[in-house]
Design a protein around this motif. Structure first.
Motif, PDB file in Angstrom:
ATOM      1  N   GLN A 192       0.786  -1.174  -0.081  1.00 46.85           N
ATOM      2  CA  GLN A 192      -0.085  -0.154   0.101  1.00 46.85           C
ATOM      3  C   GLN A 192       0.735   1.213  -0.067  1.00 46.85           C
ATOM      4  OE1 GLN A 192      -0.001  -2.240   2.326  1.00 46.85           O
ATOM      5  NE2 GLN A 192       0.325  -1.117   4.485  1.00 46.85           N
ATOM      6  N   GLN A 228      -7.518   1.113  -0.723  1.00 46.65           N
ATOM      7  CA  GLN A 228      -7.683   2.698  -0.373  1.00 46.65           C
ATOM      8  C   GLN A 228      -6.384   3.232  -1.394  1.00 46.65           C
ATOM      9  OE1 GLN A 228      -9.641   4.389   2.096  1.00 46.65           O
ATOM     10  NE2 GLN A 228      -8.846   5.690   0.531  1.00 46.65           N
ATOM     11  N   SER A 229      -5.183   2.647  -1.423  1.00 44.90           N
ATOM     12  CA  SER A 229      -4.195   3.207  -2.131  1.00 44.90           C
ATOM     13  C   SER A 229      -4.571   3.331  -3.558  1.00 44.90           C
ATOM     14  CB  SER A 229      -2.800   2.204  -2.027  1.00 44.90           C
ATOM     15  OG  SER A 229      -1.786   2.830  -2.635  1.00 44.90           O
ATOM     16  N   ASP A 232      -7.355   6.041  -4.020  1.00 47.37           N
ATOM     17  CA  ASP A 232      -6.593   7.472  -3.921  1.00 47.37           C
ATOM     18  C   ASP A 232      -5.748   7.674  -5.103  1.00 47.37           C
ATOM     19  OD1 ASP A 232      -7.622   7.555  -1.301  1.00 47.37           O
ATOM     20  OD2 ASP A 232      -5.514   7.271  -0.114  1.00 47.37           O
ATOM     21  N   ARG A 280     -13.175  11.912  -1.958  1.00 44.71           N
ATOM     22  CA  ARG A 280     -12.251  10.849  -1.726  1.00 44.71           C
ATOM     23  C   ARG A 280     -13.239   9.916  -0.706  1.00 44.71           C
ATOM     24  NH1 ARG A 280      -9.394   9.219   2.957  1.00 44.71           N
ATOM     25  NH2 ARG A 280      -7.441   8.071   2.215  1.00 44.71           N
ATOM     26  N   ASP A 282     -12.960   6.875   1.944  1.00 43.51           N
ATOM     27  CA  ASP A 282     -12.521   6.067   3.036  1.00 43.51           C
ATOM     28  C   ASP A 282     -13.001   4.786   2.937  1.00 43.51           C
ATOM     29  OD1 ASP A 282     -11.331   4.941   5.160  1.00 43.51           O
ATOM     30  OD2 ASP A 282     -11.112   6.650   6.228  1.00 43.51           O
ATOM     31  N   ILE A 283     -11.985   3.653   2.349  1.00 41.74           N
ATOM     32  CA  ILE A 283     -12.612   2.326   2.311  1.00 41.74           C
ATOM     33  C   ILE A 283     -12.990   1.726   3.681  1.00 41.74           C
ATOM     34  CG2 ILE A 283     -10.540   1.511   2.194  1.00 41.74           C
ATOM     35  CD1 ILE A 283     -13.277   0.645  -0.247  1.00 41.74           C
ATOM     36  N   SER A 300     -11.542  -4.895   8.864  1.00 44.40           N
ATOM     37  CA  SER A 300     -11.319  -3.391   8.815  1.00 44.40           C
ATOM     38  C   SER A 300     -11.429  -2.552  10.170  1.00 44.40           C
ATOM     39  CB  SER A 300     -12.687  -2.722   8.014  1.00 44.40           C
ATOM     40  OG  SER A 300     -12.854  -3.353   6.773  1.00 44.40           O
ATOM     41  N   HIS A 310      -7.454   6.080   9.550  1.00 42.53           N
ATOM     42  CA  HIS A 310      -8.872   5.596   9.450  1.00 42.53           C
ATOM     43  C   HIS A 310      -9.499   5.341  10.903  1.00 42.53           C
ATOM     44  CE1 HIS A 310      -8.056   4.598   5.360  1.00 42.53           C
ATOM     45  NE2 HIS A 310      -7.004   4.168   5.746  1.00 42.53           N
TER      46      HIS A 310
END
Length: 883
Positions: A192, A228-229, A232, A280, A282-283, A300, A310
């Motif tokens: 990531q 997420q990476s 983004d 954006r 946030d996963i 998570s 997060h």
């Protein structure tokens, strides 16, 4: 290096035997596809000298870069020439080290333009040294160079040569492995953290598949931080392509976690609208608030606890291990509540009645709108289906209509005038009779609309009437508190049952026969009653968690119970809840059971119609906390949250990670609201029996009760500046006044009447010298707190005012309404200062601390942040968490 266009045309001209200017237009295309490679141009020129009519054929082969097409080119060329030997001679002219480097380039795909820094990583060289070696290959016409900018070059290899490299490479999988390991080293073992170099984020999954690194594939595609990476870096299309590529190339035998990979893919695909509409996402929060798979949620949560990016939010302590049910179908109307629903006779369609009186028919499988029926002038109250597929509807416009099943024509076959609002209708299981009710019951012939009988006996509105299975009996329930059984052979009252639940506020709302017509089930307030017909004996009384709206029987053992925003599936035999259909965000008006008893449809005021597969709904774990809370912030960072749980206990959470600090059991009737005093010294709790209690925040074990209490539940209250007075709202009816109470003893100092509908907001204003209230009637009113005098009365909106907020310095007031407007008012004059237009019903609003920003939330989940007094939108995003 390589041929220019003029040189390429000269080669073609010499082989084919015609001047360059007379070459066909396909010559330019062929030269472009050969990319200046002398070997390719010479070979195709030679082939065209023998087969001059094959221009389009050779171009099509070069255009398609798949391995099968390249193999076809190879066979076509190799039949006439020793192509392998020609390419091999070119490669053997290189020194041994450069030959080894050249073969490593086979890890790249066909038609791939690769930056020099990626090649440097592949070869484990400095960029400058890698570019020097690539330029030597360009000089040998084995590589084509592309100069994208001054700082960096890019390169590609013609597909014919690339095919040769891949076919003759000694161990291509090992080359892919070395390439992957070098990138792994660059990111220090954390994928990531990998930087986007314009190549690897898009093509990493292909290299992993070629290297058979299934362990890394599983790790990445089930790792929220990797997702997420990718998101983004705006790589959503390639991320979805990765999942598709993996599902097409590897199977469950290769990857034991293949099923979990598919679950992550479904999660992304189902929420693609949120991901693409947000600046954006946030996963982690997306998973915690939208995912229904416990292992993914748990993973998570662990990441959230360890990662500051997060940080856990308070609602997670309420949502952990809490899953929303997955509905099979969900459709939304155009800003209209759905008041009734019913399955078609073949369960292929779902019929929905709207608040406007329109009827819409959706396909249960595709969610496409099949047709709509127009004829009623007011809200639809009930829908019933005859055995031959005809649709029977009743409405508040005092009519009952029978519609033909020929949807293309959608003509009304029969029209029945009831002369007053009709609250229910049903056609018997044989399709012969129709029953409808208002303050009396009318029985009709379904075929021709002939009036058979009028049944009188109830002294108020009749909410429901239903046929028995044999169609010989009819049961009805009304606001007079009676359940009546009618004999349809004589059209007379058989006998009456008086509901044992004594209250003037609620009346029996739903009734029907069960168990071969030997018993009657009806709901009254928050209870279900089962009565035996032959002796009027009460067999069972079932307590529900809240007021029951309606009940539908499923296979004579289960029932679907509409309660608030949810639908409970109840097992009569075991006398327990089986599952809860949770997903609507407003009142569920009606439910319908499919004819095969496998699905239920629910109609709601949230303007959605949902279809649930009741045999595949996941059992839900009720959230431990109720949405009854207040919060105190310390130093603008660490909140202290006071919240009521399902066991009627007061919990105190502290900090952003919501650590449980204290828990006190409230020995009283269920708590309905809570409020901190202005100085945070007291937490006040209101109960559903009208009592108010006060607990000092320094010692929650001390409970002080108000000396008086009221007949209805406490819905809302707030303190004045010195905590001597409390505004309180009791009950949910339209006639409920605003009370101003003495906070010490609970005595009423004054009360206000004036709103024509429910009150949505009430609070102190102007240093607590005034009281402001807003209501469903669209009015904003200003009152004197001690005299009860109505000082200002303004019709602010042409719709329900859902929310109101006051700026910190009390100089401005904002109101948000169903009419899609947010209005800013001067305080205390209520002079309109600014009006913001929205595209949806605005459900909530709030000022920033300095009143320069206003945040508004819609019923569609959209949130907007606007700069006030400039009318400019600064932020727009989609809310991805649920309460």
């Amino acid at each position: 290096p390589g041929f220019h266009i003029a040189e390429s045309k000269a080669v073609l001209s010499s082989w084919i035997g015609i001047p360059s200017v007379e070459l066909p237009v396909q010559a330019d295309i062929l030269i472009s596809k050969c990319k200046g490679l002398p070997l390719a141009i010479s070979i195709f020129a030679s082939l065209l000298s023998k087969y001059p009519h094959r221009w389009d054929y050779y171009i099509s082969l070069l255009t398609n870069s798949t391995a099968s097409h390249l193999r076809l080119i190879y066979k076509s060329i190799h039949h006439n020439y020793q192509l392998d030997e020609a390419i091999q001679l070119s490669i053997e002219s290189l020194n041994v080290d450069l030959q080894s480097y050249y073969y490593e380039l086979a890890v790249f795909d066909y038609d791939m333009i690769v930056p020099s820094h990626v090649i440097a990583c592949l070869w484990n060289l400095d960029i400058e040294l890698a570019e020097d070696k690539m330029e030597e290959l360009v000089s040998k016409s084995l590589v084509i160079a592309f100069k994208r900018d001054q700082a960096q070059k890019s390169y590609t290899i013609h597909n014919i040569i690339m095919y040769y490299l891949k076919e003759t490479h000694s161990d291509l999988a090992e080359s892919h492995n070395r390439f992957i390991n070098r990138y792994f080293k660059v990111c220090h073992g954390q994928w990531q953290l990998l930087q986007d170099d314009g190549y690897i984020f898009t093509h990493l999954m292909n290299h992993l598949i070629q290297a058979k690194r299934f362990d890394i594939i599983c790790q990445l595609l089930t790792q929220p931080l990797w997702l997420q990476s990718k998101l983004d870096k705006n790589k959503l299309p390639t991320l979805l392509s990765d999942y598709i590529l993996v599902s097409e190339t590897i199977g469950q035998d290769d990857v034991p976690e293949f099923h979990q990979i598919q679950q992550y893919y479904e999660l992304l695909r189902e929420n693609i609208d949120i991901i693409t509409c947000s600046q954006r996402v946030d996963i982690i929060q997306l998973i915690l608030n939208r995912c229904q798979i416990l292992p993914i949620v748990e993973k998570s949560v662990q990441i959230a606890k360890q990662c500051d990016d997060h940080r856990p939010r308070f609602q997670w302590c309420n949502q952990y291990q809490y899953q929303l049910n997955a509905w099979q179908l969900s459709v939304k109307t155009n800003n209209e509540s759905i008041t009734a629903c019913c399955f078609s006779d073949d369960d292929q369609f779902i019929i929905a009645g709207l608040e406007s009186g329109d009827i819409k028919i959706w396909n249960c499988w595709t969610a496409t709108l099949k047709t709509f029926l127009i004829g009623h002038l007011d809200a639809i109250t009930a829908i019933s289906i005859s055995p031959d597929g005809n649709i029977v509807t009743s409405s508040l416009d005092a009519t009952v209509k029978i519609w033909n099943t020929n949807i293309a024509q959608s003509d009304i076959v029969n029209f029945i005038d009831h002369h007053e609002s009709v609250y229910w209708c049903q056609i018997d299981r044989h399709g012969q009779k129709v029953a409808s009710c208002s303050t009396f019951i009318m029985i009709w012939m379904a075929k021709n609309g002939h009036h058979l009988a009028t049944l009188h006996g109830h002294s108020g509105k009749i909410k429901q009437c239903r046929f028995s299975a044999s169609s010989n009996l009819l049961v009805s329930c009304g606001t007079d508190g009676y359940i009546k059984i009618w004999d349809l052979s004589t059209y007379s009252e058989h006998y009456s049952i008086k509901s044992p639940y004594e209250t003037s506020k609620w009346s029996p709302f739903s009734c029907q026969f069960i168990r071969d017509d030997r018993q009657v089930l009806y709901c009254h307030a928050s209870y279900l009653y089962i009565i035996k017909l032959d002796n009027d004996k009460q067999l069972d009384r079932i307590v529900m968690p809240d007021i029951v709206n309606s009940v539908e029987i499923i296979m004579d053992r289960y029932c679907a119970i509409c309660i608030g925003n949810d639908v409970l599936i109840w097992d009569f035999y075991e006398s327990q809840r089986v599952i809860t259909c949770t997903g609507h965000c407003d009142y569920v008006n009606a439910a319908s059971v499919s004819h095969d008893a496998c699905k239920i449809a629910t109609a709601s005021d949230d303007e959605t119609l949902k279809v649930w597969d009741i045999f595949h709904i996941l059992p839900t774990i009720s959230p431990p906390l109720k949405p009854i809370y207040d919060c105190q912030f310390q130093d603008d960072h660490d909140p202290t949250i006071y919240v009521i749980d399902k066991e009627n206990a007061l919990r105190v959470y502290h900090g952003l990670k919501a650590c449980l600090k204290d828990q006190i059991t409230i020995e009283a009737s269920p708590v309905t609201c809570c409020k901190l005093s202005g100085n945070y010294r007291w937490i006040a709790l209101g109960c559903n029996d009208g009592q108010i209690m006060y607990l000092p925040t320094s010692n929650l074990n001390i409970v002080l009760w108000s000396e008086t209490h009221y007949e209805d539940e406490v819905r809302q209250f707030s303190f004045n500046k010195d905590d001597t007075m409390v505004i309180a709202l009791f009950g949910i009816t339209t006639q409920c006044p605003i009370f101003v109470l003495d906070s010490k003893n609970g005595q009423a100092l004054t009360q206000f009447h004036g709103h024509l509908d429910k009150i949505s907001f009430c609070d102190f204003l102007n240093n607590h010298e005034r009281i402001i209230s807003t209501g469903y009637d669209g009015y904003v009113k200003i009152w004197h707190p001690r005299t009860g005098e109505l000082m200002i009365d303004i019709l602010a909106h042409q719709g329900i005012i859902w929310s109101c907020c006051i700026s910190k310095d009390e100089s401005f007031i904002a109101t948000a309404s169903h009419d899609m407007l947010v209005k800013i008012w001067h305080s205390p004059s209520l002079r309109l200062y600014q009006c913001l237009q929205h595209d949806y019903s605005v459900m909530a609003c709030d000022f920033s601390s300095n009143a320069t920003l206003l945040v508004t939330g819609s019923d569609t989940g959209n949130i907007k942040v606007s700069v006030l007094f400039l009318c400019s939108l600064t932020v727009f995003f989609i809310m991805i968490w649920t309460e």
